[in-house]
Design a protein around this motif. Structure first.
Motif, PDB file in Angstrom:
ATOM      1  N   VAL A 211      21.488  32.709  35.808  1.00 23.52           N
ATOM      2  CA  VAL A 211      21.046  33.646  36.423  1.00 23.52           C
ATOM      3  C   VAL A 211      21.607  35.169  35.942  1.00 23.52           C
ATOM      4  CG1 VAL A 211      21.179  34.816  38.998  1.00 23.52           C
ATOM      5  CG2 VAL A 211      20.798  32.133  38.404  1.00 23.52           C
ATOM      6  N   VAL A 212      22.671  34.915  35.507  1.00 21.44           N
ATOM      7  CA  VAL A 212      23.434  36.208  35.013  1.00 21.44           C
ATOM      8  C   VAL A 212      22.800  36.519  33.737  1.00 21.44           C
ATOM      9  CG1 VAL A 212      25.660  37.188  34.414  1.00 21.44           C
ATOM     10  CG2 VAL A 212      25.642  35.904  36.404  1.00 21.44           C
ATOM     11  N   ARG A 213      22.677  35.524  32.885  1.00 20.09           N
ATOM     12  CA  ARG A 213      22.108  35.923  31.681  1.00 20.09           C
ATOM     13  C   ARG A 213      20.583  36.406  31.938  1.00 20.09           C
ATOM     14  NH1 ARG A 213      22.919  30.521  29.397  1.00 20.09           N
ATOM     15  NH2 ARG A 213      20.759  30.259  29.728  1.00 20.09           N
ATOM     16  N   GLU A 214      20.039  35.898  32.670  1.00 18.94           N
ATOM     17  CA  GLU A 214      18.641  36.431  32.806  1.00 18.94           C
ATOM     18  C   GLU A 214      18.635  37.835  33.482  1.00 18.94           C
ATOM     19  OE1 GLU A 214      14.280  37.006  33.097  1.00 18.94           O
ATOM     20  OE2 GLU A 214      15.718  35.468  32.096  1.00 18.94           O
TER      21      GLU A 214
ATOM     22  N   PRO B  11      22.354  40.128  40.865  1.00 21.34           N
ATOM     23  CA  PRO B  11      22.284  38.820  41.638  1.00 21.34           C
ATOM     24  C   PRO B  11      23.735  38.550  42.271  1.00 21.34           C
ATOM     25  CG  PRO B  11      22.512  38.740  39.179  1.00 21.34           C
ATOM     26  CD  PRO B  11      22.433  39.870  39.303  1.00 21.34           C
ATOM     27  N   SER B  12      23.632  37.791  43.010  1.00 23.34           N
ATOM     28  CA  SER B  12      24.920  37.390  43.695  1.00 23.34           C
ATOM     29  C   SER B  12      25.941  36.593  42.507  1.00 23.34           C
ATOM     30  CB  SER B  12      24.770  36.499  44.843  1.00 23.34           C
ATOM     31  OG  SER B  12      24.001  35.371  44.863  1.00 23.34           O
ATOM     32  N   ALA B  13      25.292  36.144  41.985  1.00 24.72           N
ATOM     33  CA  ALA B  13      26.277  35.173  40.667  1.00 24.72           C
ATOM     34  C   ALA B  13      26.903  36.094  39.935  1.00 24.72           C
ATOM     35  CB  ALA B  13      25.199  34.403  39.847  1.00 24.72           C
ATOM     36  N   LEU B  14      26.608  37.479  40.158  1.00 24.98           N
ATOM     37  CA  LEU B  14      27.431  38.485  39.200  1.00 24.98           C
ATOM     38  C   LEU B  14      29.033  38.705  39.803  1.00 24.98           C
ATOM     39  CD1 LEU B  14      27.391  40.233  36.684  1.00 24.98           C
ATOM     40  CD2 LEU B  14      26.635  42.139  38.169  1.00 24.98           C
TER      41      LEU B  14
ATOM     42  N   GLN C 127      50.513  33.262  31.183  1.00 35.20           N
ATOM     43  CA  GLN C 127      49.562  33.494  30.218  1.00 35.20           C
ATOM     44  C   GLN C 127      48.729  32.279  30.293  1.00 35.20           C
ATOM     45  OE1 GLN C 127      52.352  32.910  26.921  1.00 35.20           O
ATOM     46  NE2 GLN C 127      52.386  35.071  26.551  1.00 35.20           N
ATOM     47  N   VAL C 128      49.103  31.129  30.843  1.00 30.02           N
ATOM     48  CA  VAL C 128      48.209  29.652  31.141  1.00 30.02           C
ATOM     49  C   VAL C 128      47.027  30.409  32.377  1.00 30.02           C
ATOM     50  CG1 VAL C 128      47.878  27.509  32.198  1.00 30.02           C
ATOM     51  CG2 VAL C 128      49.556  28.009  30.326  1.00 30.02           C
ATOM     52  N   LEU C 129      47.623  30.940  33.319  1.00 26.83           N
ATOM     53  CA  LEU C 129      46.803  31.415  34.658  1.00 26.83           C
ATOM     54  C   LEU C 129      45.725  32.324  34.096  1.00 26.83           C
ATOM     55  CD1 LEU C 129      49.582  31.812  37.391  1.00 26.83           C
ATOM     56  CD2 LEU C 129      47.496  29.921  37.067  1.00 26.83           C
ATOM     57  N   GLN C 130      46.141  33.354  33.079  1.00 31.94           N
ATOM     58  CA  GLN C 130      45.147  34.174  32.455  1.00 31.94           C
ATOM     59  C   GLN C 130      44.046  33.716  31.644  1.00 31.94           C
ATOM     60  OE1 GLN C 130      47.249  37.736  30.733  1.00 31.94           O
ATOM     61  NE2 GLN C 130      45.361  39.005  31.114  1.00 31.94           N
ATOM     62  N   SER C 131      44.554  32.655  30.958  1.00 32.06           N
ATOM     63  CA  SER C 131      43.546  31.869  30.021  1.00 32.06           C
ATOM     64  C   SER C 131      42.515  31.071  31.042  1.00 32.06           C
ATOM     65  CB  SER C 131      44.332  30.989  29.245  1.00 32.06           C
ATOM     66  OG  SER C 131      45.269  31.816  28.257  1.00 32.06           O
ATOM     67  N   LEU C 132      43.100  30.671  32.028  1.00 32.24           N
ATOM     68  CA  LEU C 132      42.075  29.916  32.894  1.00 32.24           C
ATOM     69  C   LEU C 132      40.932  31.110  33.675  1.00 32.24           C
ATOM     70  CD1 LEU C 132      44.642  27.244  34.686  1.00 32.24           C
ATOM     71  CD2 LEU C 132      42.651  26.956  33.151  1.00 32.24           C
ATOM     72  N   ILE C 133      41.871  32.332  34.061  1.00 33.02           N
ATOM     73  CA  ILE C 133      40.875  33.368  34.710  1.00 33.02           C
ATOM     74  C   ILE C 133      39.747  33.784  33.641  1.00 33.02           C
ATOM     75  CG2 ILE C 133      40.693  35.811  35.147  1.00 33.02           C
ATOM     76  CD1 ILE C 133      43.250  35.229  36.668  1.00 33.02           C
ATOM     77  N   LEU C 134      40.163  33.694  32.315  1.00 34.89           N
ATOM     78  CA  LEU C 134      39.176  34.248  31.362  1.00 34.89           C
ATOM     79  C   LEU C 134      38.184  33.193  31.079  1.00 34.89           C
ATOM     80  CD1 LEU C 134      41.349  36.191  28.800  1.00 34.89           C
ATOM     81  CD2 LEU C 134      39.774  37.091  30.172  1.00 34.89           C
ATOM     82  N   ALA C 135      38.681  31.676  30.956  1.00 36.56           N
ATOM     83  CA  ALA C 135      37.750  30.821  30.908  1.00 36.56           C
ATOM     84  C   ALA C 135      36.667  30.635  32.069  1.00 36.56           C
ATOM     85  CB  ALA C 135      38.482  29.435  30.981  1.00 36.56           C
ATOM     86  N   GLY C 136      37.008  30.936  33.387  1.00 36.15           N
ATOM     87  CA  GLY C 136      36.257  31.045  34.274  1.00 36.15           C
ATOM     88  C   GLY C 136      35.381  32.458  34.280  1.00 36.15           C
ATOM     89  N   LEU C 137      35.644  33.454  33.692  1.00 31.80           N
ATOM     90  CA  LEU C 137      34.791  34.465  33.488  1.00 31.80           C
ATOM     91  C   LEU C 137      33.947  33.979  32.404  1.00 31.80           C
ATOM     92  CD1 LEU C 137      34.519  37.685  33.563  1.00 31.80           C
ATOM     93  CD2 LEU C 137      35.889  37.735  31.493  1.00 31.80           C
ATOM     94  N   LEU C 138      34.294  33.506  31.478  1.00 32.36           N
ATOM     95  CA  LEU C 138      33.160  33.103  30.315  1.00 32.36           C
ATOM     96  C   LEU C 138      32.074  32.155  30.921  1.00 32.36           C
ATOM     97  CD1 LEU C 138      35.261  32.562  27.303  1.00 32.36           C
ATOM     98  CD2 LEU C 138      33.407  34.307  27.511  1.00 32.36           C
ATOM     99  N   TYR C 139      32.745  31.316  31.899  1.00 34.65           N
ATOM    100  CA  TYR C 139      31.724  30.260  32.703  1.00 34.65           C
ATOM    101  C   TYR C 139      30.662  31.067  33.370  1.00 34.65           C
ATOM    102  CZ  TYR C 139      29.814  26.864  35.730  1.00 34.65           C
ATOM    103  OH  TYR C 139      29.097  25.906  36.624  1.00 34.65           O
ATOM    104  N   PHE C 140      31.342  31.788  34.225  1.00 35.29           N
ATOM    105  CA  PHE C 140      30.235  32.624  35.018  1.00 35.29           C
ATOM    106  C   PHE C 140      29.319  33.583  34.467  1.00 35.29           C
ATOM    107  CE2 PHE C 140      33.355  30.692  38.373  1.00 35.29           C
ATOM    108  CZ  PHE C 140      32.177  30.192  39.210  1.00 35.29           C
ATOM    109  N   VAL C 141      29.797  34.059  33.431  1.00 40.17           N
ATOM    110  CA  VAL C 141      28.989  35.289  32.808  1.00 40.17           C
ATOM    111  C   VAL C 141      27.939  34.740  31.974  1.00 40.17           C
ATOM    112  CG1 VAL C 141      30.261  35.657  30.828  1.00 40.17           C
ATOM    113  CG2 VAL C 141      29.204  37.569  31.597  1.00 40.17           C
ATOM    114  N   THR C 142      28.044  33.207  31.649  1.00 43.15           N
ATOM    115  CA  THR C 142      27.203  32.513  30.909  1.00 43.15           C
ATOM    116  C   THR C 142      25.969  31.630  31.864  1.00 43.15           C
ATOM    117  OG1 THR C 142      28.735  30.914  30.344  1.00 43.15           O
ATOM    118  CG2 THR C 142      28.388  32.811  28.701  1.00 43.15           C
ATOM    119  N   ARG C 143      26.216  31.973  33.046  1.00 47.91           N
ATOM    120  CA  ARG C 143      25.171  30.903  33.908  1.00 47.91           C
ATOM    121  C   ARG C 143      23.699  31.928  33.678  1.00 47.91           C
ATOM    122  NH1 ARG C 143      26.186  26.845  33.813  1.00 47.91           N
ATOM    123  NH2 ARG C 143      27.430  27.899  32.235  1.00 47.91           N
TER     124      ARG C 143
END
Length: 172
Positions: A151-154, A16-19, A133-149
């Protein structure tokens, strides 16, 4: 006796494009790690001095000993990023192919990465490293947000029969 017929191939569902944001955040996380490693390696002596000064270590013998320990940790980070680069190449490929194990590892990577970055706050670092480190934490939080959408879970949902044995055992 003729060999048993092979099962019909399963049609590959396109990702999916959400990936795309998930892949982008993964690569951004890797880029930030590599960039920080290069910078830390370049400025290793000043960073080690900063750490020793902020721990108020004045004994010259202890400073020399700890300098070696801190330098080894920097080399460990370099080695870790080389390994991570290879792992990320396989991980991205597996994600695009819809492999559930890769999906689960990305979730683990995001959670473990945020925890590890949080633990790094226990070690004194210059402000520019804290910003990274703060920027990388935000990137990882964004990663977790999008990977648990949804459409991606499906897309990574376990398909019926996916856990069957792939190879038949011979007699005995």
């Amino acid at each position: 006796m003729p060999p048993a017929p092979l099962p019909a191939p399963v049609a590959q569902v396109p990702p999916p494009s959400a990936l795309r944001p998930v892949l982008g955040f993964l690569l951004a996380n890797l880029a930030m790690s590599v960039l920080l490693t290069v910078l830390v390696f370049t400025f290793k002596d000043s960073i080690i001095t900063y750490q020793l000064d902020h721990r108020h270590i004045t004994d010259p013998a202890l400073r020399r000993q700890l300098h070696g320990v801190y330098e080894n940790s920097i080399w460990g980070r370099v080695l870790g990023n080389v390994v991570a680069s290879v792992v990320y190449a396989f991980l991205v490929r597996a994600l695009v192919r819809g492999r559930r194990w890769a999906y689960r590892r990305v979730i683990f990577l995001g959670i473990a990465g945020i925890i590890a970055l949080g633990l790094l706050w226990l070690t004194p670092y210059p402000a520019w490293i804290r910003v990274e480190q703060v920027l990388q934490s935000l990137i990882l939080a964004g990663l977790l947000y999008f990977v648990t959408r949804p459409v991606v879970r499906e897309y990574f949902r376990t398909a019926p029969g996916a856990n069957i044995r792939r190879f038949r055992r011979g007699p005995g």
